[in-house]
Motif scaffolding. Structure first.
Motif, short mmCIF file in Angstrom:
data_model
loop_
_atom_site.label_atom_id
_atom_site.label_comp_id
_atom_site.label_asym_id
_atom_site.label_seq_id
_atom_site.Cartn_x
_atom_site.Cartn_y
_atom_site.Cartn_z
N PRO A 178 -11.20 6.20 7.21
CA PRO A 178 -10.81 4.80 6.95
C PRO A 178 -9.33 4.60 6.70
O PRO A 178 -8.88 3.44 6.65
CB PRO A 178 -11.64 4.45 5.71
CG PRO A 178 -12.81 5.37 5.74
CD PRO A 178 -12.28 6.64 6.30
N ASP A 179 -8.53 5.64 6.55
CA ASP A 179 -7.12 5.47 6.25
C ASP A 179 -6.20 5.93 7.37
O ASP A 179 -5.09 5.42 7.49
CB ASP A 179 -6.75 6.22 4.97
CG ASP A 179 -7.48 5.67 3.76
OD1 ASP A 179 -7.47 4.44 3.58
OD2 ASP A 179 -8.07 6.46 3.00
N TRP A 196 -3.48 4.22 10.08
CA TRP A 196 -3.93 3.12 10.94
C TRP A 196 -2.91 1.98 10.99
O TRP A 196 -2.77 1.30 12.01
CB TRP A 196 -5.26 2.59 10.44
CG TRP A 196 -6.44 3.46 10.78
CD1 TRP A 196 -7.25 4.12 9.93
CD2 TRP A 196 -6.93 3.74 12.09
NE1 TRP A 196 -8.21 4.82 10.60
CE2 TRP A 196 -8.05 4.60 11.95
CE3 TRP A 196 -6.54 3.39 13.38
CZ2 TRP A 196 -8.77 5.08 13.02
CZ3 TRP A 196 -7.25 3.86 14.46
CH2 TRP A 196 -8.35 4.71 14.27
N GLU A 197 -2.18 1.75 9.91
CA GLU A 197 -1.24 0.64 9.92
C GLU A 197 -0.13 0.85 10.94
O GLU A 197 0.46 -0.12 11.44
CB GLU A 197 -0.64 0.46 8.52
CG GLU A 197 0.08 1.69 8.00
CD GLU A 197 0.61 1.45 6.59
OE1 GLU A 197 1.19 0.37 6.37
OE2 GLU A 197 0.44 2.34 5.74
N PRO A 201 -2.44 -5.55 6.95
CA PRO A 201 -1.59 -4.58 6.25
C PRO A 201 -2.15 -4.14 4.90
O PRO A 201 -1.77 -3.08 4.40
CB PRO A 201 -0.26 -5.33 6.08
CG PRO A 201 -0.61 -6.78 6.15
CD PRO A 201 -1.77 -6.88 7.10
N HIS A 202 -3.03 -4.92 4.29
CA HIS A 202 -3.58 -4.53 3.00
C HIS A 202 -4.65 -3.46 3.21
O HIS A 202 -5.55 -3.64 4.03
CB HIS A 202 -4.17 -5.74 2.27
CG HIS A 202 -4.48 -5.45 0.84
ND1 HIS A 202 -5.67 -4.88 0.44
CD2 HIS A 202 -3.73 -5.65 -0.29
CE1 HIS A 202 -5.66 -4.75 -0.88
NE2 HIS A 202 -4.50 -5.21 -1.35
N PRO A 203 -4.60 -2.32 2.48
CA PRO A 203 -5.53 -1.22 2.74
C PRO A 203 -6.99 -1.61 2.64
O PRO A 203 -7.81 -1.21 3.47
CB PRO A 203 -5.15 -0.18 1.68
CG PRO A 203 -3.74 -0.50 1.31
CD PRO A 203 -3.62 -1.98 1.43
N ALA A 258 -7.21 0.97 23.35
CA ALA A 258 -6.03 1.39 24.09
C ALA A 258 -5.02 2.08 23.17
O ALA A 258 -4.39 3.08 23.54
CB ALA A 258 -5.38 0.19 24.79
N ALA A 259 -4.86 1.54 21.95
CA ALA A 259 -3.92 2.15 21.00
C ALA A 259 -4.39 3.55 20.62
O ALA A 259 -3.59 4.49 20.51
CB ALA A 259 -3.78 1.27 19.77
#
Length: 687
Positions: A127-128, A153-154, A162-164, A188-189
Motif C-alpha cells: 500500500p505504500d 506510489w506518490e 498525496p495524502h497517504p 501504464a505507469a
C-alpha cells in the motif's frame, strides 16, 4: 442492474430504487476499501484500530475523519452493529494464504546458491510503494539482498491523492467523493516502471510476492507484471511473522532457508602440545549444505578454553568460507566476546539464523529478542536444520515429513551437535559488526606458549606430637595442600605427589603407632588421589622429648624418590616440603642435642636433593613458651634455629599465616608466552 428486465417506460419509483441500489453499492465498495486500506487492524475483532477512540458521533472502526469524509454515503457511527458491518466487508484480505509449492523454493534457492542464476529479483506491490529487492551472492557465496529501485506510489502514480491515507484508500479500490483514478493510466505507469527496473523477460529471475490480495489497484499492478514477463515463481505470504511484515523481511525469510554455500566457522587458537607454537584453528559450527526450515533456527555448541591470562575478554570471530576452488580470504560474519579465566573453559551456543547470520545464544527468561525490523519469532515444529544437498546441487532427499507443512520435508541433521533451538528458553546476542582486520589478528597471535614443567611435590610429615591434635593439624594441612594443588589452574592432571611420614628415634616412647616403626611406608610420586588415600592410614604418636625428630631419616628416604629420572625428555619441577615442628638430629651428638642412631647427615641429604634440582622448603611450627634459662638449653635453641635456616634456604611458610591455598599458589606452575597475549580462545585445553 442485475434484476429481471421490466417492460414499459422507466418509472420514477424504479429510477429511485436503481439510484438507491447504486448508491448502496458505492457505499459498500468504499466501506470495504476503507477497511482494507490499513485503518482497520487485522484481527482486531471489534473492527477498531489499536488505541483509536470510538464513541457517539465518531466514525466506526477507528477510521480517521479525513477518510470518513470522502467515503460515499459516509461511514456508520460507532455502535453495536457498526463493527460487525465493517468486519463483514473486510473479510478476505486478512485470511492466511499458504505458501504455494514450497518445494519449488528449494530449487530456486539452489539455483542461486550454485550459480545457475546470477540473481533473483523480488517484486511486491504494497500500500505504500513498489518494492524491488535484488538477491545476489557476495564474494563468499552468501546470499545478500539490496534495494533494486523501490519507489513510492506518490512518485510512480501522481494521479493518486498525496495524502497517504487517502492514497491507500484509492489503492484498495475506493472511489469516494473524488475523481476516480484512471485504471489504464495507472497500468501504464506501473508498466513503465517495471520495464525500466526489471531484467529482460527471458531471464526468468523475477519472483512475485503477493501480500495484499483484494486491493483493486494492487491486483491490477500484479496482473500487469504477470502480463509483461514470465515469472520464475510467486509467493503468497502470510500477513504475520512467518515471513515478516515488510518486503525486506519477506525476502530475508526466503533467503534464510537457502543451503549454506560454505562452512560457517569459529576462529580459535591452538597450541602445539610439544613445541608450544600457536596456530589458528577453524572449528566448523555449521557445515556447508545445511539449510533451515521456514521459521526455524539451528544451534551448535562448542567448548572453548582460556589462555594463560585470567579474567580477559576473548574474541570469537565467526567466518564464512572461503568457497571451494577460490583463492580468497574468508569473510568475517561477526565477532562475539566472552570472559574467560586463565586455563578455564566455557560452553558456548551459536545460533544459525540463515546463511551469513550467526548469533551467540545465552540463557535467559524471555523469548529470543527479534532483530530490528523483524517480527517475533515464528513457532517452530520439529528440528531446525536439514542435511546438505548432494554435490550436484540437487535438493536433499526427504526422510521425515515436517508437520508444519505437508509439502515440506524434514531431513536428518548433518551433525549430532547440530540441534534445533529449544523454545523460548534462550536469548540471542547479536555478534559485533564484521569490522575486523583478520590479517592483523592472525599475525598478532603469540609465537609460542611456554608450558611450565610438570610439578612433583614431596612432603615429609612429622607424625609425633605433644598430642593427637598437633599431628592432625599437620596432616590436615598436607591434605588441603594436595587438594589445592590438584585444583590449581596450572597443575591439573599433570600433578604428582609423594610423601614420607616419620616418628621419633626412640620407638618405645610411641604410645599409638606400632612398635619398631621409624618411618611410614613412603608414598612415591603419583596422582593426588593416591597420596590422599595413603595419608588416611597414617596415625599420630606422642613424643617424649622436644629436641629433634627423625627428619634426617625421612630426607634420606626421600632422596631416591625425588631424584629419579623423569620419563623420556619430560621437563619436571620438583619441590620437597618439610612439614614438622622439630629439626632433624645431627649425625653426632652436639651438647644436649641427641644424634641420629643411624648416623644420617641431614645436610648431606638436603644437598643431594638440591643438586638434583629439587627445591627444599619448610613449614615449621613456631617455638612457644619462655626462653631457656640455662646455657645448655640455649645451645639447643641455636641448633634448631640454624637447622631450620639451612633447610629454608629455598623458601619457608608459617603455620597460621600461610594457608594451604597460599602455599599451593606459591608452588603452582607459572605459564609464559612469547609475543603479545592471545586475543582468541583456544580450541583445546593447554594442560
Amino acid at each position: 442492474m442485475r434484476g429481471d428486465p421490466v417492460l414499459g417506460d422507466l418509472t420514477e419509483e424504479a429510477g429511485r430504487r436503481a439510484a438507491d441500489a447504486l448508491a448502496a453499492a458505492g457505499h459498500g465498495w468504499d466501506v470495504r476499501a476503507a477497511a482494507l486500506c490499513g485503518s482497520v487492524a487485522p484481527g482486531a475483532g471489534a473492527g477498531t484500530r489499536a488505541g483509536a477512540e470510538t464513541g457517539p458521533g465518531k466514525p466506526a472502526g477507528g477510521i480517521s475523519e479525513r477518510l470518513a469524509a470522502v467515503v460515499r454515503g459516509g461511514l456508520p457511527e460507532a455502535g453495536p452493529g457498526a463493527s460487525g458491518a465493517l468486519r463483514e466487508q473486510s473479510a478476505g484480505p486478512w485470511e492466511e494464504v499458504s505458501v504455494r509449492r514450497p518445494a519449488q523454493w528449494l530449487e530456486i534457492l539452489d539455483d542461486l546458491i550454485f550459480g545457475r542464476v546470477g540473481e533473483l529479483l523480488f517484486v511486491e506491490f504494497d500500500p505504500d510503494r513498489v518494492n524491488l529487492i535484488k538477491a545476489y551472492l557476495d564474494e563468499s557465496g552468501i546470499p545478500r539482498q539490496k534495494d533494486a529501485g523501490t519507489v513510492d506510489w506518490e512518485h510512480l502514480a501522481p494521479a493518486l491523492d498525496p495524502h497517504p491515507e487517502i492514497r491507500r484508500f484509492q489503492l484498495a479500490g475506493g472511489i469516494g467523493e473524488m475523481s476516480p483514478v484512471d485504471r489504464r493510466d495507472f497500468d501504464a505507469a506501473v508498466l513503465r516502471r517495471l520495464t525500466a527496473s526489471l531484467p529482460p523477460p527471458r531471464d526468468r529471475s523475477t519472483v512475485l510476492l503477493v501480500g495484499h490480495p483484494g486491493w483493486t489497484l494492487l491486483d491490477r499492478a500484479v496482473a500487469t507484471l504477470r502480463r509483461s514477463r514470465p515469472l520464475r515463481a510467486e509467493l503468497h505470504r502470510r500477513d504475520g511473522p512467518a515471513y515478516g511484515t515488510t518486503t525486506v523481511d519477506a525476502v530475508r525469510g526466503v533467503l534464510r532457508t537457502a543451503p549454506l554455500p560454505v562452512d560457517h566457522c569459529l576462529l580459535l587458537a591452538s597450541a602445539d602440545r610439544r613445541t608450544g607454537a600457536v596456530h589458528v584453528h577453524r572449528h566448523v559450527l555449521f557445515p556447508a549444505g545445511v539449510r533451515l526450515r521456514p521459521g526455524a533456527d539451528a544451534t551448535a555448541t562448542v567448548t572453548v578454553h582460556g589462555g594463560v591470562i585470567g579474567n580477559t575478554s576473548v574474541l570469537l570471530p565467526v567466518l564464512a568460507g572461503p568457497p571451494a576452488g577460490r583463492d580468497t580470504a574468508p569473510t568475517v560474519l561477526g565477532v562475539g566476546r566472552t570472559a574467560l579465566g586463565a586455563l578455564e573453559q566455557a560452553s558456548l551456543t551459536f545460533v544459525l539464523r540463515g546463511p551469513g547470520e550467526v548469533a551467540l545464544a545465552g540463557t535467559g527468561d524471555g523469548p529470543p529478542a527479534p532483530r530490528e525490523g523483524e517480527g517475533p519469532p515464528a513457532p517452530r515444529e520439529g528440528g531446525g536444520a536439514q542435511e546438505p544437498p548432494s554435490p550436484n546441487g540437487a535438493a536433499p532427499s526427504p526422510t521425515t515429513p515436517d508437520d508444519s507443512d505437508p509439502n515440506l520435508t524434514a531431513l536428518d541433521d548433518p551433525d549430532p551437535n547440530l540441534t534445533a533451538l529449544d523454545g523460548p528458553a534462550r536469548k540471542r546476542t547479536a555478534l559485533d559488526g564484521p569490522d575486523l582486520n583478520l590479517t592483523a589478528l592472525v599475525t598478532g597471535l603469540p609465537r609460542r606458549i611456554v608450558r611450565p614443567p610438570r610439578l612433583e611435590v614431596f612432603c615429609t610429615v612429622e607424625l609425633s606430637g605433644a598430642d593427637a591434635a598437633e599431628t592432625e593439624e599437620r596432616l590436615a594441612f598436607v591434605r588441603d595442600l594436595i587438594g589445592s594443588l590438584a585444583r590449581h589452574r596450572g597443575a591439573g592432571s599433570a600433578l604428582r605427589v609423594g610423601a614420607v611420614g616419620h616418628y621419633d628415634h626412640a620407638i618405645h616412647e610411641n604410645g599409638y603407632a606400632p612398635r619398631r616403626i621409624l618411618l611410614m611406608p613412603p608414598v612415591p610420586a603419583g596422582p593426588a588421589a593416591a597420596a590422599l588415600t595413603a595419608l588416611d592410614a597414617w596415625e599420630p604418636a606422642r613424643r617424649r622429648q622436644d629436641t629433634v625428630s627423625s627428619l634426617e631419616d625421612a630426607l634420606r628416604t626421600l632422596v631416591p624418590l625425588a631424584t629419579a629420572p623423569p620419563h623420556g625428555d619430560e621437563a619436571v619441577r620438583r619441590v620437597a616440603l618439610i612439614v614438622a615442628r622439630r629439626p632433624p638430629a645431627p649425625p653426632r651428638q652436639h651438647g644436649m642435642v641427641p644424634s641420629c642412631p643411624l648416623g644420617t647427615d641431614w645436610r648431606a641429604e638436603a644437598d643431594r636433593l638440591r643438586a638434583a634440582g629439587v627445591r627444599v622448603m619448610t613449614r615449621a611450627d613456631p617455638r612457644t613458651g619462655q626462653r631457656p634459662p640455662d646455657r645448655a638449653r640455649a645451645a639447643v635453641e641455636r641448633y634448631a634455629a640454624t637447622a631450620w635456616a639451612e633447610l629454608s634456604r629455598d623458601g619457608s611458610f608459617r603455620p597460621g599465616a600461610d594457608t594451604a591455598a597460599d602455599v599451593a599458589e606459591a608452588l603452582g606452575p607459572t605459564w609464559q608466552w612469547e609475543g603479545p597475549p592471545c586475543p582468541l580462545a583456544f580450541a583445546s585445553p593447554l594442560l
